[in-house]
Design a protein around this motif. Structure first.
Motif, short mmCIF file in Angstrom:
data_model
loop_
_atom_site.label_atom_id
_atom_site.label_comp_id
_atom_site.label_asym_id
_atom_site.label_seq_id
_atom_site.Cartn_x
_atom_site.Cartn_y
_atom_site.Cartn_z
N LEU A 23 -15.42 -6.32 -8.27
CA LEU A 23 -15.18 -5.77 -10.38
C LEU A 23 -14.20 -6.50 -11.17
O LEU A 23 -13.30 -6.56 -10.49
N LEU A 24 -14.69 -6.71 -12.37
CA LEU A 24 -13.76 -7.35 -13.20
C LEU A 24 -13.70 -6.28 -14.11
O LEU A 24 -14.42 -5.87 -15.29
N ILE A 25 -12.67 -5.83 -14.74
CA ILE A 25 -11.69 -4.79 -15.32
C ILE A 25 -11.34 -5.75 -16.70
O ILE A 25 -10.16 -6.51 -16.02
N LEU A 26 -11.54 -6.29 -17.51
CA LEU A 26 -11.50 -6.62 -18.72
C LEU A 26 -10.86 -6.42 -19.65
O LEU A 26 -11.73 -4.72 -20.62
N ASP A 27 -9.49 -5.11 -20.00
CA ASP A 27 -9.00 -4.14 -20.98
C ASP A 27 -8.58 -4.89 -22.77
O ASP A 27 -8.09 -6.39 -22.70
N GLU A 28 -9.94 -5.40 -23.62
CA GLU A 28 -9.28 -5.99 -24.76
C GLU A 28 -9.50 -7.24 -24.20
O GLU A 28 -8.46 -8.09 -25.28
N PRO A 29 -10.59 -8.18 -23.82
CA PRO A 29 -10.65 -9.27 -23.53
C PRO A 29 -10.52 -10.58 -24.78
O PRO A 29 -10.37 -11.77 -24.54
N THR A 30 -11.19 -9.83 -26.16
CA THR A 30 -11.23 -10.92 -27.21
C THR A 30 -9.72 -10.84 -27.06
O THR A 30 -9.73 -11.34 -28.82
N ASN A 31 -8.50 -9.92 -27.86
CA ASN A 31 -7.29 -9.88 -28.21
C ASN A 31 -6.95 -11.24 -27.98
O ASN A 31 -7.20 -12.21 -27.28
N HIS A 32 -7.05 -11.62 -29.84
CA HIS A 32 -5.85 -13.39 -29.78
C HIS A 32 -7.09 -14.45 -29.84
O HIS A 32 -6.39 -15.78 -29.21
N LEU A 33 -7.81 -13.87 -29.44
CA LEU A 33 -8.85 -15.26 -29.06
C LEU A 33 -9.76 -15.09 -30.65
O LEU A 33 -10.37 -14.26 -30.72
N ASP A 34 -10.36 -16.82 -31.03
CA ASP A 34 -10.59 -16.84 -32.24
C ASP A 34 -12.30 -16.44 -32.11
O ASP A 34 -13.12 -16.01 -30.56
N THR A 35 -13.46 -16.31 -32.95
CA THR A 35 -14.96 -16.01 -32.54
C THR A 35 -15.32 -17.18 -31.93
O THR A 35 -16.44 -17.09 -30.79
N ALA A 36 -15.25 -18.55 -32.04
CA ALA A 36 -15.71 -19.16 -30.84
C ALA A 36 -15.48 -19.09 -29.37
O ALA A 36 -16.29 -18.62 -28.66
N ALA A 37 -13.80 -18.84 -29.31
CA ALA A 37 -13.13 -18.54 -28.03
C ALA A 37 -14.15 -17.54 -27.31
O ALA A 37 -14.40 -17.07 -26.43
N ASN A 39 -17.09 -16.24 -28.27
CA ASN A 39 -18.72 -16.19 -27.44
C ASN A 39 -18.16 -17.28 -26.17
O ASN A 39 -18.98 -16.58 -25.13
N GLN A 40 -17.62 -18.32 -26.53
CA GLN A 40 -17.90 -18.92 -24.77
C GLN A 40 -16.83 -17.97 -23.34
O GLN A 40 -17.65 -18.43 -22.75
N LEU A 41 -16.49 -17.28 -23.93
CA LEU A 41 -15.75 -16.10 -23.13
C LEU A 41 -17.30 -15.61 -22.12
O LEU A 41 -17.81 -15.46 -21.04
N ILE A 42 -18.04 -14.52 -23.56
CA ILE A 42 -19.63 -14.15 -23.48
C ILE A 42 -20.81 -15.65 -22.57
O ILE A 42 -20.75 -15.35 -20.96
N HIS A 43 -20.51 -16.10 -23.06
CA HIS A 43 -21.20 -17.68 -22.22
C HIS A 43 -21.07 -17.46 -20.97
O HIS A 43 -21.38 -17.78 -19.95
N ASN A 44 -19.84 -17.75 -20.47
CA ASN A 44 -19.02 -18.35 -19.18
C ASN A 44 -19.59 -16.83 -18.44
O ASN A 44 -19.75 -16.83 -17.50
N LEU A 45 -19.25 -16.35 -18.58
CA LEU A 45 -19.70 -14.49 -18.06
C LEU A 45 -20.70 -14.42 -17.32
O LEU A 45 -21.03 -13.92 -16.46
N LYS A 46 -22.23 -14.82 -18.53
CA LYS A 46 -23.02 -14.64 -17.75
C LYS A 46 -23.19 -16.33 -17.14
O LYS A 46 -24.08 -15.36 -16.36
N ARG A 47 -22.66 -16.97 -17.13
CA ARG A 47 -23.34 -17.47 -16.54
C ARG A 47 -22.84 -17.54 -15.04
O ARG A 47 -22.67 -19.01 -13.99
N LEU A 48 -22.30 -16.92 -14.70
CA LEU A 48 -20.99 -17.22 -13.19
C LEU A 48 -22.66 -17.85 -12.02
O LEU A 48 -23.07 -16.30 -12.13
#
Length: 96
Positions: A23-37, A39-48
């Motif tokens: 179980l991974l709990i992410l509270d406001e995981p996009t805070n302090h990230l730009d749009t490219a980051a 999108n990369q986070l979403i991409h990486n989470l899907k590829r685990l």
């Protein structure tokens, strides 16, 4: 060395993923990230390789749109929205 907020955010997420949680709990995981980051986070989470159950707490519709199921807190009650109803959430003020 001083790190930016986005760098600290990425390191915190990477440290959590290294442990291969169920179980991974992410509270406001996009805070302090730009749009490219984001999108990369979403991409990486899907590829685990081993995908944990991910609970995301966020106001950012970019990452909320990726969820299979969304719960909205309204008047102290949780209301479930399936992925096909997310466009409705984008038209209402869901912060109340």
């Amino acid at each position: 060395m001083l790190l930016s907020g986005g760098q600290r955010q990425r390191i915190a997420i990477a440290r959590a993923l290294v442990r291969c949680p169920k179980l991974l709990i992410l509270d406001e995981p996009t805070n302090h990230l730009d749009t490219a980051a984001v999108n990369q986070l979403i991409h990486n989470l899907k590829r685990l390789e081993t995908v944990p159950t991910v609970l995301i707490i966020s106001h950012d519709m970019t990452i909320v749109r990726e969820a299979q199921l969304v719960y909205l807190l309204r008047e102290r009650c949780l209301v479930a929205y399936k992925h096909d109803r997310l466009s409705y959430l984008e038209t209402v003020n869901y912060a109340n």
